[in-house]
Design a protein around this motif. Structure first.
Motif, PDB file in Angstrom:
ATOM      1  N   SER A 169      -5.246  11.012  -6.949  1.00 43.75           N
ATOM      2  CA  SER A 169      -6.086  11.908  -7.265  1.00 43.75           C
ATOM      3  C   SER A 169      -7.101  11.831  -8.208  1.00 43.75           C
ATOM      4  O   SER A 169      -8.003  12.617  -8.359  1.00 43.75           O
ATOM      5  CB  SER A 169      -5.331  13.201  -7.311  1.00 43.75           C
ATOM      6  OG  SER A 169      -4.793  13.080  -8.527  1.00 43.75           O
ATOM      7  N   GLU A 170      -7.087  10.671  -8.883  1.00 44.52           N
ATOM      8  CA  GLU A 170      -8.058  10.136  -9.752  1.00 44.52           C
ATOM      9  C   GLU A 170      -9.400   9.712  -9.180  1.00 44.52           C
ATOM     10  O   GLU A 170     -10.510   9.871  -9.589  1.00 44.52           O
ATOM     11  CB  GLU A 170      -7.421   9.124 -10.778  1.00 44.52           C
ATOM     12  CG  GLU A 170      -6.395   9.353 -11.327  1.00 44.52           C
ATOM     13  CD  GLU A 170      -6.588  10.236 -12.779  1.00 44.52           C
ATOM     14  OE1 GLU A 170      -7.847  10.242 -13.031  1.00 44.52           O
ATOM     15  OE2 GLU A 170      -5.783  10.947 -13.127  1.00 44.52           O
ATOM     16  N   LEU A 171      -9.318   9.460  -7.841  1.00 44.31           N
ATOM     17  CA  LEU A 171     -10.463   9.041  -7.176  1.00 44.31           C
ATOM     18  C   LEU A 171     -11.447  10.116  -6.757  1.00 44.31           C
ATOM     19  O   LEU A 171     -11.020  11.335  -6.356  1.00 44.31           O
ATOM     20  CB  LEU A 171      -9.912   8.107  -5.880  1.00 44.31           C
ATOM     21  CG  LEU A 171      -9.185   6.979  -6.131  1.00 44.31           C
ATOM     22  CD1 LEU A 171      -8.580   6.376  -4.927  1.00 44.31           C
ATOM     23  CD2 LEU A 171     -10.022   5.918  -7.048  1.00 44.31           C
ATOM     24  N   GLU A 172     -12.789   9.569  -6.580  1.00 43.02           N
ATOM     25  CA  GLU A 172     -13.836  10.694  -5.971  1.00 43.02           C
ATOM     26  C   GLU A 172     -13.378  10.706  -4.594  1.00 43.02           C
ATOM     27  O   GLU A 172     -12.819   9.699  -3.939  1.00 43.02           O
ATOM     28  CB  GLU A 172     -15.075  10.101  -6.273  1.00 43.02           C
ATOM     29  CG  GLU A 172     -15.611  10.029  -7.573  1.00 43.02           C
ATOM     30  CD  GLU A 172     -15.751  11.591  -8.211  1.00 43.02           C
ATOM     31  OE1 GLU A 172     -15.999  12.466  -7.453  1.00 43.02           O
ATOM     32  OE2 GLU A 172     -15.399  11.735  -9.808  1.00 43.02           O
ATOM     33  N   MET A 173     -13.954  11.715  -4.083  1.00 41.14           N
ATOM     34  CA  MET A 173     -13.469  12.081  -2.494  1.00 41.14           C
ATOM     35  C   MET A 173     -13.867  10.784  -1.540  1.00 41.14           C
ATOM     36  O   MET A 173     -13.089  10.753  -0.552  1.00 41.14           O
ATOM     37  CB  MET A 173     -14.310  13.403  -2.078  1.00 41.14           C
ATOM     38  CG  MET A 173     -13.808  13.785  -0.535  1.00 41.14           C
ATOM     39  SD  MET A 173     -12.148  13.358  -0.025  1.00 41.14           S
ATOM     40  CE  MET A 173     -11.203  15.002  -0.693  1.00 41.14           C
ATOM     41  N   ASP A 174     -15.069  10.362  -1.706  1.00 43.40           N
ATOM     42  CA  ASP A 174     -15.502   9.334  -0.791  1.00 43.40           C
ATOM     43  C   ASP A 174     -14.525   7.974  -0.701  1.00 43.40           C
ATOM     44  O   ASP A 174     -14.213   7.513   0.258  1.00 43.40           O
ATOM     45  CB  ASP A 174     -16.940   8.988  -0.931  1.00 43.40           C
ATOM     46  CG  ASP A 174     -16.985   8.400  -2.530  1.00 43.40           C
ATOM     47  OD1 ASP A 174     -16.251   8.782  -3.289  1.00 43.40           O
ATOM     48  OD2 ASP A 174     -18.071   7.953  -2.683  1.00 43.40           O
ATOM     49  N   LEU A 175     -14.093   7.649  -1.996  1.00 39.68           N
ATOM     50  CA  LEU A 175     -13.109   6.620  -1.824  1.00 39.68           C
ATOM     51  C   LEU A 175     -11.800   6.812  -1.476  1.00 39.68           C
ATOM     52  O   LEU A 175     -11.148   6.339  -0.807  1.00 39.68           O
ATOM     53  CB  LEU A 175     -13.035   6.004  -3.291  1.00 39.68           C
ATOM     54  CG  LEU A 175     -14.370   5.220  -3.945  1.00 39.68           C
ATOM     55  CD1 LEU A 175     -14.465   4.920  -5.200  1.00 39.68           C
ATOM     56  CD2 LEU A 175     -14.569   4.049  -3.087  1.00 39.68           C
ATOM     57  N   TYR A 176     -11.404   8.350  -2.003  1.00 38.21           N
ATOM     58  CA  TYR A 176     -10.099   8.655  -1.437  1.00 38.21           C
ATOM     59  C   TYR A 176     -10.009   8.980   0.041  1.00 38.21           C
ATOM     60  O   TYR A 176      -9.005   8.745   0.290  1.00 38.21           O
ATOM     61  CB  TYR A 176     -10.017  10.172  -2.127  1.00 38.21           C
ATOM     62  CG  TYR A 176      -8.619  10.606  -1.964  1.00 38.21           C
ATOM     63  CD1 TYR A 176      -7.518  10.547  -2.738  1.00 38.21           C
ATOM     64  CD2 TYR A 176      -8.496  11.891  -0.898  1.00 38.21           C
ATOM     65  CE1 TYR A 176      -6.144  11.160  -2.473  1.00 38.21           C
ATOM     66  CE2 TYR A 176      -7.162  12.437  -0.703  1.00 38.21           C
ATOM     67  CZ  TYR A 176      -6.044  11.851  -1.556  1.00 38.21           C
ATOM     68  OH  TYR A 176      -4.976  12.740  -1.298  1.00 38.21           O
ATOM     69  N   LYS A 177     -11.171   9.285   0.541  1.00 34.19           N
ATOM     70  CA  LYS A 177     -10.900   9.427   2.083  1.00 34.19           C
ATOM     71  C   LYS A 177     -10.756   8.213   2.540  1.00 34.19           C
ATOM     72  O   LYS A 177      -9.803   8.050   3.565  1.00 34.19           O
ATOM     73  CB  LYS A 177     -12.266  10.167   2.620  1.00 34.19           C
ATOM     74  CG  LYS A 177     -12.103  10.335   3.984  1.00 34.19           C
ATOM     75  CD  LYS A 177     -13.513  11.095   4.154  1.00 34.19           C
ATOM     76  CE  LYS A 177     -13.707  11.358   5.781  1.00 34.19           C
ATOM     77  NZ  LYS A 177     -15.002  12.053   6.146  1.00 34.19           N
ATOM     78  N   ARG A 178     -11.329   6.972   2.188  1.00 39.10           N
ATOM     79  CA  ARG A 178     -11.308   5.953   2.642  1.00 39.10           C
ATOM     80  C   ARG A 178      -9.910   5.108   2.375  1.00 39.10           C
ATOM     81  O   ARG A 178      -9.041   4.675   3.450  1.00 39.10           O
ATOM     82  CB  ARG A 178     -12.444   4.721   2.031  1.00 39.10           C
ATOM     83  CG  ARG A 178     -13.575   4.831   2.532  1.00 39.10           C
ATOM     84  CD  ARG A 178     -14.812   4.367   1.894  1.00 39.10           C
ATOM     85  NE  ARG A 178     -14.478   3.052   2.095  1.00 39.10           N
ATOM     86  CZ  ARG A 178     -15.608   2.132   1.796  1.00 39.10           C
ATOM     87  NH1 ARG A 178     -16.500   2.206   1.061  1.00 39.10           N
ATOM     88  NH2 ARG A 178     -15.159   0.570   2.216  1.00 39.10           N
ATOM     89  N   VAL A 179      -9.173   5.443   1.371  1.00 37.03           N
ATOM     90  CA  VAL A 179      -7.677   4.923   1.125  1.00 37.03           C
ATOM     91  C   VAL A 179      -6.954   5.861   1.790  1.00 37.03           C
ATOM     92  O   VAL A 179      -5.927   5.129   2.513  1.00 37.03           O
ATOM     93  CB  VAL A 179      -7.540   5.247  -0.472  1.00 37.03           C
ATOM     94  CG1 VAL A 179      -6.080   4.965  -0.699  1.00 37.03           C
ATOM     95  CG2 VAL A 179      -8.444   4.309  -1.497  1.00 37.03           C
ATOM     96  N   LEU A 180      -7.132   7.081   2.015  1.00 35.63           N
ATOM     97  CA  LEU A 180      -6.054   7.767   2.864  1.00 35.63           C
ATOM     98  C   LEU A 180      -6.121   7.364   4.353  1.00 35.63           C
ATOM     99  O   LEU A 180      -5.290   7.270   5.153  1.00 35.63           O
ATOM    100  CB  LEU A 180      -6.235   9.230   2.727  1.00 35.63           C
ATOM    101  CG  LEU A 180      -4.956  10.096   2.877  1.00 35.63           C
ATOM    102  CD1 LEU A 180      -4.011   9.719   1.672  1.00 35.63           C
ATOM    103  CD2 LEU A 180      -5.346  11.489   2.533  1.00 35.63           C
ATOM    104  N   LEU A 181      -7.358   7.260   4.825  1.00 39.05           N
ATOM    105  CA  LEU A 181      -7.529   6.664   6.321  1.00 39.05           C
ATOM    106  C   LEU A 181      -6.915   5.619   6.475  1.00 39.05           C
ATOM    107  O   LEU A 181      -6.304   5.084   7.489  1.00 39.05           O
ATOM    108  CB  LEU A 181      -9.023   6.918   6.672  1.00 39.05           C
ATOM    109  CG  LEU A 181      -9.656   8.015   6.722  1.00 39.05           C
ATOM    110  CD1 LEU A 181     -11.144   7.762   7.002  1.00 39.05           C
ATOM    111  CD2 LEU A 181      -9.056   8.769   7.838  1.00 39.05           C
ATOM    112  N   THR A 182      -7.074   4.615   5.514  1.00 39.94           N
ATOM    113  CA  THR A 182      -6.284   2.995   5.719  1.00 39.94           C
ATOM    114  C   THR A 182      -4.943   3.466   5.522  1.00 39.94           C
ATOM    115  O   THR A 182      -4.048   2.652   6.534  1.00 39.94           O
ATOM    116  CB  THR A 182      -6.857   2.404   4.248  1.00 39.94           C
ATOM    117  OG1 THR A 182      -8.183   2.204   4.364  1.00 39.94           O
ATOM    118  CG2 THR A 182      -6.360   1.096   4.661  1.00 39.94           C
ATOM    119  N   ILE A 183      -4.324   4.411   4.807  1.00 43.42           N
ATOM    120  CA  ILE A 183      -3.051   4.550   4.813  1.00 43.42           C
ATOM    121  C   ILE A 183      -2.455   5.013   6.063  1.00 43.42           C
ATOM    122  O   ILE A 183      -1.241   4.730   6.377  1.00 43.42           O
ATOM    123  CB  ILE A 183      -2.619   5.477   3.445  1.00 43.42           C
ATOM    124  CG1 ILE A 183      -2.767   4.734   2.287  1.00 43.42           C
ATOM    125  CG2 ILE A 183      -1.039   5.745   3.569  1.00 43.42           C
ATOM    126  CD1 ILE A 183      -2.561   5.682   0.839  1.00 43.42           C
TER     127      ILE A 183
END
Length: 634
Positions: free
Chosen positions: A218-232
């Motif tokens: 949750s520390e990440l900005e949304m654009d990076l967070y979105k990419r991480v979650l999609l990869t997960i």
């Protein structure tokens, strides 16, 4: 945190003012590197031996007889260049997760490749990233956070992709295999606070929770967070409920906080709107992966931020499939405009409509098996339980929104009627909502009160609700009579085992509805007369008092009968039998007035008669007046 030290010479970089950097040596400097308003006074040889770019720049500046080289476009700015310059001088430099990426991008800009010098800076940083940073959970997140300020260099160098893949891989492994300090934002475990957990004297090993990583991301900005979650999600090893929990934590961290204040103060919410829409996009499709309460909070935010209609429709459909898991506070979504009332009732009606369509009573469901469509019976109990829960939820919600002075009565009625009558086992909550609406809207017309009270079935009120309704001055008189009637019927049924009780029960049941459906006791019977006082057939207050006396007498009948079973009056009659006969004589007399009043209204008000499906035919009343006491009023 991992770190790497480069060089062995002492650091002799010094600062003069805020804009001058120089090396304290006996040799005079022969080159000036300008980066914005900061100037570095350095020596050519150590720099040129490591950087191809500086070689070209110095060569071009010599042709122009200028010793100053401007590289203001270097990624990472003056601090990143200073790391590279110290490396060229062989001074001690410490690299860590916070500065390594800036140094890597600056080294790429300066072209510090292996072709210029063996063991150059790019090579050493790449080894550090691969062997340490990308293998460490916390360091990977820190480096990923720093990539945004170094675009497009960090993207071109594939550092972002490496960080994302590293983070997603660690989040996707079995929690039992997690050996590192698995998070740095969570609350400490008891064992970490000095309180050891034991079982039978043996220290228990702390279990790593499946969602151990959600707070850190949750520390990440949304654009990076979105990419991480999609990869997960793409790796397919993380349960949908954990993905849902990650989104919930992120929403509370990045979206819900002070949202209403931001909207009311006119603050630009473009960023928040993007966060909301990304969260809705990332929601797992599996039912139950996110709670209904969280979905309703997202819907509330979507209404406040005026997000696209497609996002709101998506949320409405998802909430409709699991509305039975909601609570009343979750449903209290504020209206976007004060003119529309306090709460957004329209969106709740859309959700209820989705729920009812999803839980349709077709009794069957289909699935495909080996290219053949198979139809099987639904588990009716599951659907029935959900409907009962939603009916109770909506009735309690009606009680809350009834306090809104701007809520139209037709909207209140429409929402109440969306819940099927069979889903309401008791009407106490509905009665409470109607009473609250009558209290907050004293200016309702008689026809509006009639239709409002017609929502309620007096037969489904508890004894406590009946006692409250009998004394409720806000209710129409006919509704009060209905309540008294059915309460007396209930009391007479309870005493039907005794002779006098049996006589009363027989007399009362002779007045009850026939099988043809024309029923005085219909839940709509309060809505079939235009006025409570008009006509000679309306019961008087003394009649109602008589009803109340009958109810009290009947409730005490058991004790009276037990104490006077052998007490015979002078005429040889049992006192309890005499009392029972009196009750039987009083009930038909009062109900006769009620029925005759209904017939009178039927003769004089064609509009009211048309609204009542079971009202009396005026011609029949005229031709057979003796049947007035049996004619239905509903």
């Amino acid at each position: 945190m991992k770190h790497m030290k480069l060089g062995s010479k002492p650091d002799v970089f010094q600062t003069e003012g805020s804009n001058i950097r120089f090396v304290a040596t006996e040799l005079a400097t022969d080159i000036v590197i300008s980066i914005g308003d900061v100037k570095f006074y350095l020596h050519k040889f150590p720099l040129l031996s490591k950087s191809s770019r500086l070689q070209r720049l110095v060569a071009s500046s010599n042709e122009e007889s200028d010793d100053e080289v401007n590289i203001s476009d270097i990624p990472g700015g003056s601090s990143a260049f200073e790391i590279c310059a110290k490396f060229c001088y062989g001074m001690i430099v410490t690299l860590n997760a916070y500065n390594v990426l800036a140094a890597r991008c600056a080294a790429e800009y300066l072209e510090m490749f292996e072709t210029i010098d063996k063991g150059n800076l790019i090579y050493k940083i790449d080894v550090f990233l691969t062997s340490s940073i990308f293998r460490t959970w916390k360091d990977s997140i820190i480096v990923l956070q720093s990539t945004k300020s170094l675009l497009p260099w960090s993207e071109n160098l594939k550092v972002i992709n490496h960080c994302i893949d590293s983070i997603a891989s660690k989040a996707s492994i079995d929690p039992s295999e997690v050996e590192w300090s698995y998070t740095y934002n969570r609350k400490k475990l008891q064992s970490e606070n000095g309180v050891d957990s034991h079982w039978n004297g043996v220290r228990m090993q702390q279990m790593v929770p499946k969602d151990w990583w959600v707070e850190d991301l949750s520390e990440l900005e949304m654009d990076l967070y979105k990419r991480v979650l999609l990869t997960i999600k793409a790796k397919g090893r993380t349960p949908a409920v954990v993905i849902g929990e990650a989104l919930r934590v992120y929403a509370f961290r990045r979206l819900f906080g002070s949202l209403e204040d931001a909207v009311s103060n006119g603050i630009d919410c473009t960023k928040r709107r993007a966060v909301l829409e990304s969260i809705v996009f990332l929601l797992p499709t599996e039912k139950g992966s996110v709670s209904c309460g969280f979905l309703l909070k997202l819907l509330n935010a979507a209404c406040l931020l005026e997000s696209g209609e497609s996002y709101r429709d998506n949320l409405v459909k998802r909430i409709g499939t699991q509305l039975d898991g909601a609570s009343v506070p979750d449903l209290l979504i504020p209206a976007t405009s004060a003119e529309n009332g306090v709460y957004n009732v329209d969106v709740i009606m859309a959700i209820v409509e989705q729920f009812m369509s999803h839980h349709s009573d077709n009794g069957k469901m289909t699935f495909q098996d080996d290219d053949e469509i198979v139809e099987v019976e639904k588990f009716a109990s599951v659907s029935s339980t959900s409907k009962l829960a939603v009916a109770k939820l909506i009735d309690e919600y009606l009680g809350e929104i009834a306090k809104d002075p701007n809520l139209p009565v037709l909207k209140f009625i429409a929402l109440a009627e969306m819940v099927s009558a069979s889903s309401r086992q008791m009407h106490d909550e509905l009665y409470h909502a109607i009473d609250m609406y009558l209290k907050e809207h004293p200016s309702l017309s008689k026809s509006e009160k009639k239709r409002l009270c017609g929502l309620m079935d007096c037969k489904k009120l508890s004894q406590e609700a009946c006692m409250h309704a009998v004394q409720n001055e806000r209710l129409p008189l006919r509704v009060v009579v209905q309540v008294l009637f059915f309460e007396q019927v209930r009391a007479s049924d309870a005493s039907a085992r005794s002779d006098s009780g049996a006589d009363l029960s027989s007399a009362v049941h002779s007045l009850l509805p026939r099988e043809n459906g024309n029923s005085y006791g219909s839940s709509r019977s309060a809505a079939t007369t235009t006025t409570e006082e008009e006509g000679s057939g309306v019961p008087t207050s003394s009649d109602i008092n008589s009803f109340r006396s009958m109810r009290l007498a009947n409730n005490c009948g058991g004790s009276e009968r037990s104490s006077t079973s052998s007490d015979i009056n002078k005429n040889g009659e049992d006192k309890s039998t005499t009392t029972g006969k009196a009750k039987v004589m009083l009930m038909p007399k009062m109900l006769s007035k009620l029925w005759s009043g209904k017939a009178h209204v039927g003769e004089n008000s064609s509009s009211d008669t048309s609204e009542s499906p079971g009202s009396a035919n005026p011609e029949e009343v005229k031709s057979t007046p003796s049947r007035n006491t049996r004619q239905s009023t509903s």
